[in-house]
Scaffold this motif. Structure first.
Motif, PDB file in Angstrom:
ATOM      1  N   CYS A  55       6.587   9.382  -6.527  1.00 43.67           N
ATOM      2  CA  CYS A  55       6.916   9.065  -7.469  1.00 43.67           C
ATOM      3  C   CYS A  55       8.056   8.258  -8.443  1.00 43.67           C
ATOM      4  CB  CYS A  55       6.185   7.632  -8.601  1.00 43.67           C
ATOM      5  SG  CYS A  55       6.944   5.638  -9.244  1.00 43.67           S
ATOM      6  N   GLY A  56       9.285   7.760  -7.557  1.00 47.17           N
ATOM      7  CA  GLY A  56      10.908   8.395  -7.888  1.00 47.17           C
ATOM      8  C   GLY A  56      10.976   7.964  -9.454  1.00 47.17           C
ATOM      9  N   THR A  57       9.658   6.993 -10.560  1.00 44.58           N
ATOM     10  CA  THR A  57      10.211   6.559 -11.677  1.00 44.58           C
ATOM     11  C   THR A  57       9.539   6.606 -12.362  1.00 44.58           C
ATOM     12  OG1 THR A  57      10.476   4.109  -9.988  1.00 44.58           O
ATOM     13  CG2 THR A  57      10.460   4.185 -12.436  1.00 44.58           C
ATOM     14  N   CYS A  58       8.017   7.370 -11.966  1.00 39.02           N
ATOM     15  CA  CYS A  58       7.493   7.712 -12.699  1.00 39.02           C
ATOM     16  C   CYS A  58       6.548   9.277 -12.670  1.00 39.02           C
ATOM     17  CB  CYS A  58       5.466   6.734 -13.303  1.00 39.02           C
ATOM     18  SG  CYS A  58       4.511   7.063 -12.218  1.00 39.02           S
ATOM     19  N   GLN A  59       7.237   9.248 -11.438  1.00 37.35           N
ATOM     20  CA  GLN A  59       7.102  11.131 -11.088  1.00 37.35           C
ATOM     21  C   GLN A  59       5.169  11.096 -10.636  1.00 37.35           C
ATOM     22  OE1 GLN A  59       9.949  13.123 -11.083  1.00 37.35           O
ATOM     23  NE2 GLN A  59      10.408  11.301 -11.662  1.00 37.35           N
ATOM     24  N   LEU A  60       4.411  10.512 -10.291  1.00 37.43           N
ATOM     25  CA  LEU A  60       2.816  10.495 -10.039  1.00 37.43           C
ATOM     26  C   LEU A  60       2.825  11.152  -8.828  1.00 37.43           C
ATOM     27  CD1 LEU A  60       0.032  10.079 -10.456  1.00 37.43           C
ATOM     28  CD2 LEU A  60       0.289   7.742  -9.595  1.00 37.43           C
ATOM     29  N   LEU A  61       2.506  11.865  -8.248  1.00 31.75           N
ATOM     30  CA  LEU A  61       2.029  11.900  -6.827  1.00 31.75           C
ATOM     31  C   LEU A  61       0.951  11.452  -6.211  1.00 31.75           C
ATOM     32  CD1 LEU A  61       1.667  16.328  -7.088  1.00 31.75           C
ATOM     33  CD2 LEU A  61       3.538  15.106  -5.894  1.00 31.75           C
ATOM     34  N   GLY A  98       3.541   0.698  -9.870  1.00 34.11           N
ATOM     35  CA  GLY A  98       4.680  -0.557  -8.841  1.00 34.11           C
ATOM     36  C   GLY A  98       5.697   0.126  -8.628  1.00 34.11           C
ATOM     37  N   SER A  99       7.149   1.191  -8.816  1.00 32.70           N
ATOM     38  CA  SER A  99       7.164   1.594  -8.148  1.00 32.70           C
ATOM     39  C   SER A  99       8.049   1.932  -6.876  1.00 32.70           C
ATOM     40  CB  SER A  99       8.807   2.972  -8.543  1.00 32.70           C
ATOM     41  OG  SER A  99       9.108   3.128  -8.075  1.00 32.70           O
ATOM     42  N   THR A 100       8.684   0.949  -5.711  1.00 34.71           N
ATOM     43  CA  THR A 100       9.231   2.090  -4.616  1.00 34.71           C
ATOM     44  C   THR A 100       9.562   3.162  -4.048  1.00 34.71           C
ATOM     45  OG1 THR A 100      10.892   0.045  -4.145  1.00 34.71           O
ATOM     46  CG2 THR A 100       9.252  -1.037  -3.819  1.00 34.71           C
ATOM     47  N   ARG A 147       0.988  -1.034  -0.128  1.00 34.55           N
ATOM     48  CA  ARG A 147       0.107   0.419  -0.063  1.00 34.55           C
ATOM     49  C   ARG A 147       0.636   1.068   0.359  1.00 34.55           C
ATOM     50  NH1 ARG A 147      -4.797  -1.623   2.274  1.00 34.55           N
ATOM     51  NH2 ARG A 147      -5.906   0.156   2.311  1.00 34.55           N
ATOM     52  N   TYR A 148       2.092   0.756  -0.328  1.00 32.71           N
ATOM     53  CA  TYR A 148       3.197   2.244  -0.655  1.00 32.71           C
ATOM     54  C   TYR A 148       3.409   2.149  -1.395  1.00 32.71           C
ATOM     55  CZ  TYR A 148       1.492   3.469   4.749  1.00 32.71           C
ATOM     56  OH  TYR A 148       1.266   3.451   5.453  1.00 32.71           O
TER      57      TYR A 148
END
Ligand SMILES: [Zn+2]
Length: 291
Positions: free
Chosen positions: A45-51, A26-28, A19-20
């Protein structure tokens, strides 16, 4: 769901690593950009940049939530027959769901009446109806069965309940993939961007209106933190959209946007300071992928 049961569910999820993770990719890897109620966070998200808000929702809860519990006044409650007749007579002119502004933005982008428009997340059809009245050839998708049926039966909207079927029928035929206040509810917006890519003609437009998650709006408004949370688990901003559409000409602004002329170069054109509460984004399909 009441705020208390939302918070209890968030509390119960405190130790569930799933849930995190980013619900989009799916990036952690992420960093916290805001916190509320001690136990909920907004993360980048450090990968796709989504908030996205953590803890995220249980994956299976999405459809049940929108059919049963998602209530935001005019957007989701169905009007009576008499009320609907009045709204149709005025073409929704005196309601908060007038689409005249959204239609004006599509015209600024150069879309013409009779263009084929796909209304992604049409709720009970008030917007699709107004697009059709303005001359667009409209098809729509809605996840909630009750509202989708209403759109079809009471407002004559051609609807799909399954995006794979919509893509099978309409691939490469759509001039504009439109959504208003939808992406902030979708756990994986990149999946929606993929549907848009498959539905659109070459040179067609992806257009979205969402609450504005940008830092410029955060600096300008004390209400920024109130916008993300239970009803808006994702907070869409210029950084995420820029990253998601990086192979396409694209433009971003905030409502009321002054100049959404079609973006020509493959970079992000900021048409204003992004300080307003509603983010406006458009990207043109020029190849077979957005990013
Ligand atoms: Zn991600």
């Amino acid at each position: 769901m009441s705020k208390l049961s939302y918070l209890l569910q968030c509390m119960a999820a405190q130790f569930a690593a799933m849930r995190y993770r980013c619900p989009n990719c799916g990036s952690t890897t992420n960093r916290i950009v805001d916190r509320k109620f001690v136990i909920t966070q907004l993360r980048r998200c450090g990968t796709c940049q989504l908030l996205f808000r953590t803890p995220t929702d249980r994956p299976e809860s999405n459809q049940a939530y929108y059919e049963n519990e998602y209530g935001q006044g005019f957007t989701t409650s169905l009007p009576s027959g008499a009320a609907l007749a009045g709204m149709k007579r005025s073409n929704f002119a005196n309601t908060e769901k007038s689409y005249s502004y959204y239609i004006s933005v599509l015209l600024q982008l150069g879309l013409k009446p009779r263009s084929r428009l796909f209304d992604y997340g049409c709720s009970w059809g008030y917007g699709s109806y107004q697009f059709a009245q303005a001359g667009f050839d409209v098809t729509a998708f809605e996840v909630a069965p009750t509202r989708r049926r209403f759109a079809h039966e009471k407002l004559g909207v051609r609807t799909f309940d399954d995006m794979e079927r919509a893509v099978a029928d309409l691939a490469g035929q759509v001039d504009c993939f439109f959504s208003a206040h939808v992406l902030e509810h979708v756990p994986a917006p990149s999946k929606s961007f993929g549907y848009a890519m498959r539905l659109l003609k070459l040179r067609g437009f992806f257009v979205s209106f969402t609450p504005n998650g940008s830092e410029a709006h955060r600096a300008a408004s004390r209400d920024w933190s109130k916008v993300w949370g239970q009803a808006h688990p994702q907070f869409i901003d210029d950084v995420f959209l820029d990253h998601s559409f990086k192979l396409s000409p694209r433009a971003v602004g905030s409502s009321p946007v002054g100049d959404m002329s079609p973006p020509a170069e493959c970079r992000l054109n900021r048409v204003d300071k992004l300080a307003g509460g509603e983010l406006v984004f458009a990207a043109r399909k020029t190849g077979e992928a957005w990013a």
